[in-house]
Design a protein around this motif. Structure first.
Motif, PDB file in Angstrom:
ATOM      1  N   UNK A 221      26.180 -49.229  23.174  1.00  0.00           N
ATOM      2  CA  UNK A 221      25.126 -49.484  24.152  1.00  0.00           C
ATOM      3  C   UNK A 221      24.313 -50.712  23.785  1.00  0.00           C
ATOM      4  N   UNK A 222      24.000 -50.852  22.500  1.00  0.00           N
ATOM      5  CA  UNK A 222      23.255 -52.032  22.063  1.00  0.00           C
ATOM      6  C   UNK A 222      24.055 -53.305  22.297  1.00  0.00           C
ATOM      7  N   UNK A 223      25.383 -53.234  22.160  1.00  0.00           N
ATOM      8  CA  UNK A 223      26.217 -54.428  22.286  1.00  0.00           C
ATOM      9  C   UNK A 223      26.233 -54.983  23.705  1.00  0.00           C
ATOM     10  N   UNK A 224      25.965 -54.139  24.707  1.00  0.00           N
ATOM     11  CA  UNK A 224      25.946 -54.632  26.088  1.00  0.00           C
ATOM     12  C   UNK A 224      24.528 -54.856  26.595  1.00  0.00           C
ATOM     13  N   UNK A 225      23.536 -54.646  25.725  1.00  0.00           N
ATOM     14  CA  UNK A 225      22.155 -54.942  26.092  1.00  0.00           C
ATOM     15  C   UNK A 225      21.366 -53.769  26.619  1.00  0.00           C
ATOM     16  N   UNK A 226      21.903 -52.554  26.553  1.00  0.00           N
ATOM     17  CA  UNK A 226      21.169 -51.375  27.016  1.00  0.00           C
ATOM     18  C   UNK A 226      20.333 -50.782  25.884  1.00  0.00           C
ATOM     19  N   UNK A 227      19.275 -50.086  26.241  1.00  0.00           N
ATOM     20  CA  UNK A 227      18.406 -49.435  25.272  1.00  0.00           C
ATOM     21  C   UNK A 227      18.956 -48.040  24.993  1.00  0.00           C
TER      22      UNK A 227
END
Length: 343
Positions: A221-227
């Motif tokens: 999730x962090x890798x695609x910019x989501x929190x």
């Protein structure tokens, strides 16, 4: 698509991780245990209370290498975080939808639908592969019940009702988990889910593997910019990666539960890999965790064709593919979030 590199698991309880040039160096009591170039790693997980140097933490944050801290028994403690990546508009949309119960339910029911479909698939695989060793009628009944709840889930608009449906479906599924354990039944048995602490060997394995998969979901999730801390099914709670727990739900049966059953039924783990404590807790010993981690790395290298993307990928990339699809949905590039449906 992200390349699946190696994850370094540091099991020595006295180990300290430090940076030396472009290498991570593992030391214990002034003795160097190992040295690995950082460019070969996508993550480092420390099962130690000693910790890591600030220089290494900073380097990992800058290079996008996950640095995760767990207790020696495998309980998640913390992770390093770099500057927030991704489009701020994506995160603002995530926060807006998370604040709207109807929109949250629309996404949450996809996670639950995926979980029920994959749980049904796990039961079906056991029914087909071991028909003479299990009660086929009991398995078929459970599969029919799960199918019925899958249809109900996609019509539901209440988060509380969805959670109730998920709980009822989990009772059906876990009611047959013990039947799927085919070897060492006298020591590997499952009479219900328990944790903090786990009270039997099967629950000890499930808790440990769920932690590993949860870390992968958070990284994805962090890798695609989501929190990863703002979820749709799991609501906000300090310190909980709620969105990672949402994503974890649909992947539990096919990635974690099936893996645990393989560890037991193929006799990869044995009773001697566990420690029974006076308070009733059952924990994996160091050698047992090493076995599980080695097999987990191999599991993640296995190939699968993604049912929605129609692309061949490694199992370890499935959480990243799902995180990417969720981001595309939030950007309005997809009409709905497509859960991972194992085939």
């Amino acid at each position: 698509m992200r390349k699946l590199l190696n994850t370094l698991y540091v099991m020595n309880e006295e180990a300290y991780a430090a940076l030396d040039g472009e290498n991570v160096v593992i030391r214990a009591k002034e003795t160097e245990l190992g040295r690995i170039p950082l460019h070969q790693l996508e993550g480092i997980i420390l099962f130690s209370y000693v910790g890591a140097s600030p220089a290494l933490m900073g380097k990992c944050a800058r290079e996008g290498i996950d640095l995760v801290f767990c207790t020696p028994r495998g309980r998640f403690l913390a992770r390093t975080c770099a500057e927030i990546r991704g489009n701020v508009l994506l995160r603002r949309m995530q926060y807006r939808l998370a604040d709207e119960p109807l929109q949250s339910a629309r996404i949450a029911r996809c996670f639950i639908f995926g979980k029920l479909a994959n749980a049904r698939r796990v039961l079906d695989r056991t029914r087909r592969d071991h028909a003479i060793r299990i009660d086929e009628k009991k398995f078929q009944l459970a599969m029919d019940q799960l199918r019925g709840r899958m249809e109900q889930v996609m019509q539901e608009t209440s988060l509380d009702a969805l959670r109730g449906m998920e709980g009822a479906a989990a009772t059906i599924y876990f009611g047959l988990f013990d039947d799927m354990i085919l070897r060492n039944k006298e020591t590997f048995y499952f009479h219900g889910r328990n944790r903090r602490p786990p009270l039997d060997r099967v629950n000890a394995l499930l808790s440990f593997v769920y932690t590993l998969l949860g870390n992968d979901c958070t990284s994805a999730l962090e890798s695609v910019g989501l929190d990863p801390y703002v979820g749709f099914l799991h609501r906000d709670r300090p310190g909980r990666t709620s969105l990672a727990q949402d994503l974890l739900e649909e992947l539990r049966p096919c990635m974690a539960d099936r893996f645990v059953l393989t560890l037991i039924n193929d006799r990869i783990v044995s009773p001697k890999d566990f420690e029974l404590q006076e308070n009733g807790a059952v924990l994996l010993k160091t050698e047992g965790r090493k076995k599980v981690l080695a097999e987990w790395q191999e599991k993640k290298k296995g190939k699968i064709t993604h049912p929605f993307l129609k692309e061949k990928m490694e199992w370890g990339l499935v959480p990243y593919a799902q995180a990417l699809l969720l981001a595309r949905y939030l950007r309005d590039d997809l009409d709905g979030y497509p859960p991972f449906l194992w085939k």
